[in-house]
Enzyme design. Structure first.
Site, mmCIF file in Angstrom:
data_model
loop_
_atom_site.group_PDB
_atom_site.id
_atom_site.type_symbol
_atom_site.label_atom_id
_atom_site.label_comp_id
_atom_site.label_asym_id
_atom_site.label_seq_id
_atom_site.Cartn_x
_atom_site.Cartn_y
_atom_site.Cartn_z
ATOM 1 N NE ARG A 1 -37.794 -21.469 40.952
ATOM 2 C CZ ARG A 1 -37.687 -21.373 39.721
ATOM 3 N NH1 ARG A 1 -38.615 -20.988 38.711
ATOM 4 N NH2 ARG A 1 -36.357 -21.694 38.761
ATOM 5 C CG HIS A 2 -36.800 -16.324 40.260
ATOM 6 N ND1 HIS A 2 -35.652 -17.056 40.929
ATOM 7 C CD2 HIS A 2 -37.121 -17.040 39.156
ATOM 8 C CE1 HIS A 2 -35.538 -18.370 40.084
ATOM 9 N NE2 HIS A 2 -36.414 -18.399 38.990
ATOM 10 C CG HIS B 1 -32.814 -17.066 38.370
ATOM 11 N ND1 HIS B 1 -32.130 -18.299 38.926
ATOM 12 C CD2 HIS B 1 -33.763 -17.430 37.283
ATOM 13 C CE1 HIS B 1 -32.554 -19.247 37.967
ATOM 14 N NE2 HIS B 1 -33.332 -18.506 37.165
ATOM 15 C CB CYS C 1 -14.629 -1.014 41.084
ATOM 16 S SG CYS C 1 -15.206 -2.750 42.130
ATOM 17 C CB THR D 1 -12.935 -7.236 42.650
ATOM 18 O OG1 THR D 1 -13.506 -6.527 43.603
ATOM 19 C CG2 THR D 1 -11.375 -7.395 43.191
ATOM 20 C CG ASP E 1 -12.608 1.782 40.803
ATOM 21 O OD1 ASP E 1 -12.585 1.338 39.784
ATOM 22 O OD2 ASP E 1 -12.044 1.142 41.766
HETATM 23 C C1 RB5 Z 1 -9.098 -0.490 43.608
HETATM 24 O O1 RB5 Z 1 -7.666 -0.735 43.734
HETATM 25 C C2 RB5 Z 1 -9.797 -1.616 43.990
HETATM 26 O O2 RB5 Z 1 -9.544 -1.985 45.076
HETATM 27 C C3 RB5 Z 1 -11.309 -1.525 43.423
HETATM 28 O O3 RB5 Z 1 -11.247 -1.312 41.838
HETATM 29 C C4 RB5 Z 1 -12.223 -2.607 43.600
HETATM 30 O O4 RB5 Z 1 -11.550 -3.884 43.221
HETATM 31 C C5 RB5 Z 1 -12.670 -2.651 44.976
HETATM 32 O O5 RB5 Z 1 -13.771 -3.439 45.201
#
Ligand code: RB5
Length: 145
Positions: free
Chosen positions: A132-133, A98, A65, A67, A8
């Site tokens: 096992r994985h 794994h 993205c 996070t 994104d």
């Molecule tokens: C964008 O602001 C943010 O929400 C996106 O990049 C991401 O972290 C969502 O999971």
């Protein structure tokens, strides 16, 4: 090997730099967007990337993205996708060894580009351990309550 990639707006800059890095190493890259830093919704690029990996148009995928969680949540709605979130090289290795992740997800707002390159290299060069994985992976698919 053909690698599909998407991000994104939060991962846009790293996506471009990672594409160049991987192309210089000889990988064939297919870019699923986004194509600017304009704010957008990550499922709009995550679903097409997942489709491509599921139908064989790409061998593996990489998604970023802010996070990494939005991408991972969306990609893992696809039955044959195992999208693994990694923020250091140790997890980058384990998510292949794994979990046999066929899409690597990274949190662009929380790691440096140097870490992005090293995590990607580690994941690409690691091997699934099977055994096992594999038994555990076989138990992942969605269950109806
Ligand atoms: C964008 O602001 C943010 O929400 C996106 O990049 C991401 O972290 C969502 O999971």
């Amino acid at each position: 090997m053909k690698i599909g990639i998407c991000s994104d707006h939060a991962g846009f800059e790293y996506k471009g730099r990672l594409m160049e890095y991987l192309e210089n190493k000889g990988y064939e890259i297919k870019d699923f967007g986004t194509y600017s830093e304009e704010s957008m919704d990550y499922p709009d690029v995550a679903h097409p990337l997942a489709d491509a990996v599921e139908n064989g148009d790409a061998d593996l995928g990489i998604a970023m993205c802010g996070t990494g969680n939005g991408m991972a949540m969306t990609l893992n709605k696809h039955r044959n996708i195992r999208a693994g979130l990694a923020w250091n090289t140790e997890i980058g290795a384990l998510v292949k060894q794994h979990n046999n992740a066929n899409i690597l997800v990274m949190p662009a707002r929380f790691i440096s580009f140097d870490e992005v390159m090293r995590i990607t290299d580690t994941w690409l060069n690691s091997e699934f351990e099977g055994g096992r994985h594999q038994k555990r992976i076989d138990k992942i698919p969605v269950r109806q309550a």
